[in-house]
Design a protein around this motif. Structure first.
Motif, PDB file in Angstrom:
ATOM      1  N   THR A  98      28.821 -26.525  72.662  1.00 35.37           N
ATOM      2  CA  THR A  98      30.095 -26.125  73.264  1.00 35.37           C
ATOM      3  C   THR A  98      30.386 -26.895  74.555  1.00 35.37           C
ATOM      4  O   THR A  98      31.444 -26.730  75.132  1.00 35.37           O
ATOM      5  N   ALA A  99      29.451 -27.730  75.002  1.00 27.71           N
ATOM      6  CA  ALA A  99      29.656 -28.489  76.244  1.00 27.71           C
ATOM      7  C   ALA A  99      30.954 -29.300  76.165  1.00 27.71           C
ATOM      8  O   ALA A  99      31.345 -29.761  75.091  1.00 27.71           O
ATOM      9  N   THR A 100      31.590 -29.451  77.327  1.00 29.36           N
ATOM     10  CA  THR A 100      32.913 -30.094  77.406  1.00 29.36           C
ATOM     11  C   THR A 100      33.056 -31.395  76.610  1.00 29.36           C
ATOM     12  O   THR A 100      34.040 -31.552  75.885  1.00 29.36           O
ATOM     13  N   PRO A 101      32.107 -32.367  76.720  1.00 27.98           N
ATOM     14  CA  PRO A 101      32.333 -33.638  75.997  1.00 27.98           C
ATOM     15  C   PRO A 101      32.529 -33.446  74.496  1.00 27.98           C
ATOM     16  O   PRO A 101      33.186 -34.247  73.848  1.00 27.98           O
ATOM     17  N   TYR A 102      31.963 -32.370  73.957  1.00 25.80           N
ATOM     18  CA  TYR A 102      32.087 -32.138  72.510  1.00 25.80           C
ATOM     19  C   TYR A 102      33.271 -31.225  72.208  1.00 25.80           C
ATOM     20  O   TYR A 102      34.149 -31.571  71.431  1.00 25.80           O
ATOM     21  N   SER A 103      33.289 -30.058  72.855  1.00 25.20           N
ATOM     22  CA  SER A 103      34.321 -29.071  72.499  1.00 25.20           C
ATOM     23  C   SER A 103      35.724 -29.566  72.835  1.00 25.20           C
ATOM     24  O   SER A 103      36.648 -29.385  72.062  1.00 25.20           O
ATOM     25  N   ARG A 104      35.880 -30.203  73.989  1.00 23.68           N
ATOM     26  CA  ARG A 104      37.244 -30.611  74.383  1.00 23.68           C
ATOM     27  C   ARG A 104      37.724 -31.820  73.578  1.00 23.68           C
ATOM     28  O   ARG A 104      38.873 -31.892  73.166  1.00 23.68           O
ATOM     29  N   ASN A 105      36.806 -32.764  73.331  1.00 23.32           N
ATOM     30  CA  ASN A 105      37.190 -33.912  72.499  1.00 23.32           C
ATOM     31  C   ASN A 105      37.539 -33.466  71.079  1.00 23.32           C
ATOM     32  O   ASN A 105      38.399 -34.049  70.428  1.00 23.32           O
ATOM     33  N   ALA A 106      36.861 -32.402  70.599  1.00 23.15           N
ATOM     34  CA  ALA A 106      37.155 -31.890  69.249  1.00 23.15           C
ATOM     35  C   ALA A 106      38.569 -31.320  69.195  1.00 23.15           C
ATOM     36  O   ALA A 106      39.277 -31.463  68.202  1.00 23.15           O
ATOM     37  N   ILE A 107      38.995 -30.678  70.288  1.00 21.20           N
ATOM     38  CA  ILE A 107      40.359 -30.123  70.331  1.00 21.20           C
ATOM     39  C   ILE A 107      41.384 -31.256  70.294  1.00 21.20           C
ATOM     40  O   ILE A 107      42.312 -31.256  69.490  1.00 21.20           O
ATOM     41  N   PHE A 108      41.200 -32.243  71.180  1.00 19.07           N
ATOM     42  CA  PHE A 108      42.214 -33.296  71.292  1.00 19.07           C
ATOM     43  C   PHE A 108      42.220 -34.270  70.112  1.00 19.07           C
ATOM     44  O   PHE A 108      43.256 -34.839  69.793  1.00 19.07           O
ATOM     45  N   SER A 109      41.070 -34.428  69.463  1.00 22.76           N
ATOM     46  CA  SER A 109      41.022 -35.384  68.342  1.00 22.76           C
ATOM     47  C   SER A 109      41.225 -34.705  66.994  1.00 22.76           C
ATOM     48  O   SER A 109      41.591 -35.352  66.026  1.00 22.76           O
ATOM     49  N   GLY A 110      40.926 -33.374  66.926  1.00 24.10           N
ATOM     50  CA  GLY A 110      40.965 -32.688  65.632  1.00 24.10           C
ATOM     51  C   GLY A 110      39.791 -33.093  64.750  1.00 24.10           C
ATOM     52  O   GLY A 110      39.794 -32.876  63.548  1.00 24.10           O
ATOM     53  N   LEU A 111      38.763 -33.697  65.382  1.00 19.35           N
ATOM     54  CA  LEU A 111      37.608 -34.204  64.625  1.00 19.35           C
ATOM     55  C   LEU A 111      36.307 -33.699  65.235  1.00 19.35           C
ATOM     56  O   LEU A 111      36.248 -33.400  66.432  1.00 19.35           O
ATOM     57  N   PHE A 112      35.264 -33.640  64.410  1.00 15.02           N
ATOM     58  CA  PHE A 112      33.927 -33.348  64.931  1.00 15.02           C
ATOM     59  C   PHE A 112      33.407 -34.602  65.634  1.00 15.02           C
ATOM     60  O   PHE A 112      33.825 -35.722  65.297  1.00 15.02           O
ATOM     61  N   PRO A 113      32.462 -34.448  66.597  1.00 16.76           N
ATOM     62  CA  PRO A 113      31.966 -35.626  67.333  1.00 16.76           C
ATOM     63  C   PRO A 113      31.488 -36.755  66.424  1.00 16.76           C
ATOM     64  O   PRO A 113      31.757 -37.928  66.691  1.00 16.76           O
ATOM     65  N   SER A 114      30.800 -36.416  65.320  1.00 14.89           N
ATOM     66  CA  SER A 114      30.310 -37.480  64.421  1.00 14.89           C
ATOM     67  C   SER A 114      31.472 -38.239  63.789  1.00 14.89           C
ATOM     68  O   SER A 114      31.393 -39.439  63.540  1.00 14.89           O
ATOM     69  N   GLU A 115      32.607 -37.503  63.546  1.00 17.47           N
ATOM     70  CA  GLU A 115      33.792 -38.160  62.958  1.00 17.47           C
ATOM     71  C   GLU A 115      34.494 -39.043  63.990  1.00 17.47           C
ATOM     72  O   GLU A 115      35.011 -40.105  63.656  1.00 17.47           O
TER      73      GLU A 115
END
Length: 260
Positions: A98-115
């Motif tokens: 849930t840390a910011t680099p993952y959770s917030r990027n997931a919101i703005f990109s609509g993708l999981f970090p691996s994607e």
């Protein structure tokens, strides 16, 4: 009110049990959710589910992400906002971690970090080299997500990141100048700063020794904040505000020293 120590202890025990149960639930279900099987709304779905439907009408949309705001904190400030807006509260789960680099990027990109790493290696790699820049490309990720969803906006969407008080006041003052922009996305860092500041400041620890104190502190900050001022100004416009958190925080009750 009457303070019953036994009752408070019972509540704390229940709270701990519920947290443990919830942890087990996530452990059992998360892999299935990631694969898309009967998944609830996750960080990756927020823009598609809650922002995009409002872009179809002629209303302006303000998408505001408050870094590290817990649900209990939101519930203390919701009554203040409901004097100015009709509120429709919805829930979703943050992706893990849930840390910011993952959770917030997931919101703005609509993708999981691996994607993100696979589809936009340029944005993920640059972030990897500099820990603090992992969230530097939210604007680009949001633009690419809208493009993927087949949404074209004119004039183009705006993106604002608010890291300090001066910036917050400046944005609140000029919010009316965004009137013709169909989508304005904002990131607010204050609650995250409060959470981190608490661990470093004895004064804040005394003001907010527990969850209840932290809620009071959040409410007091919000009632005098530039964010509240901005929301009051927006309530006079013909617009929809979609306001969310990107992740929460857990109050650690027992400190542990880790040597490495």
């Amino acid at each position: 009110g009457f303070q019953d120590a036994g009752l408070a202890q019972t509540q704390r025990d229940q709270h701990r049990e519920c947290n443990a149960e919830f942890g087990t639930y996530i452990q059992n279900e998360y892999a299935r959710w990631v694969e898309g099987n009967e998944a609830p709304v996750l960080s990756t779905d927020v823009v598609k589910e809650y922002v995009v439907p409002h872009l179809d009408n002629s209303h302006r949309v303000y998408f505001i992400v408050i870094d590290c705001m817990r649900l209990d904190q939101w519930l203390t400030i919701e009554p203040m906002i409901s004097e100015y807006f009709t509120i429709d509260r919805q829930y979703y789960y943050s992706i893990l971690p849930t840390a910011t680099p993952y959770s917030r990027n997931a919101i703005f990109s609509g993708l999981f970090p691996s994607e993100i790493e696979t589809k936009h290696p340029d944005l993920w790699q640059r972030g990897m080299q500099d820990e603090s820049s992992r969230n530097r490309y939210e604007r680009q990720l949001m633009d690419r997500q809208l493009e993927r969803l087949g949404i074209q906006l004119d004039p183009e969407p705006k993106y604002v990141k608010i890291l300090d008080i001066a910036e917050a006041r400046s944005v609140a003052r000029k919010i009316t100048t965004f009137y013709d922009v169909p989508l304005v996305s904002m990131v607010y860092n204050f609650v995250d700063n409060l959470a981190h500041g608490r661990s470093e400041s004895e004064l804040l620890q005394e003001i907010a020794p527990d969850e209840s104190g932290f809620r009071t502190l959040t409410k007091s900050w919000f009632s005098h904040s530039a964010l509240f001022d901005m929301l009051r100004r927006l309530s006079r416009q013909d617009c929809t505000v979609v306001l969310t958190t990107d992740h929460g925080a857990v109050l650690g009750m027992r400190g542990t020293k880790a040597f490495g």
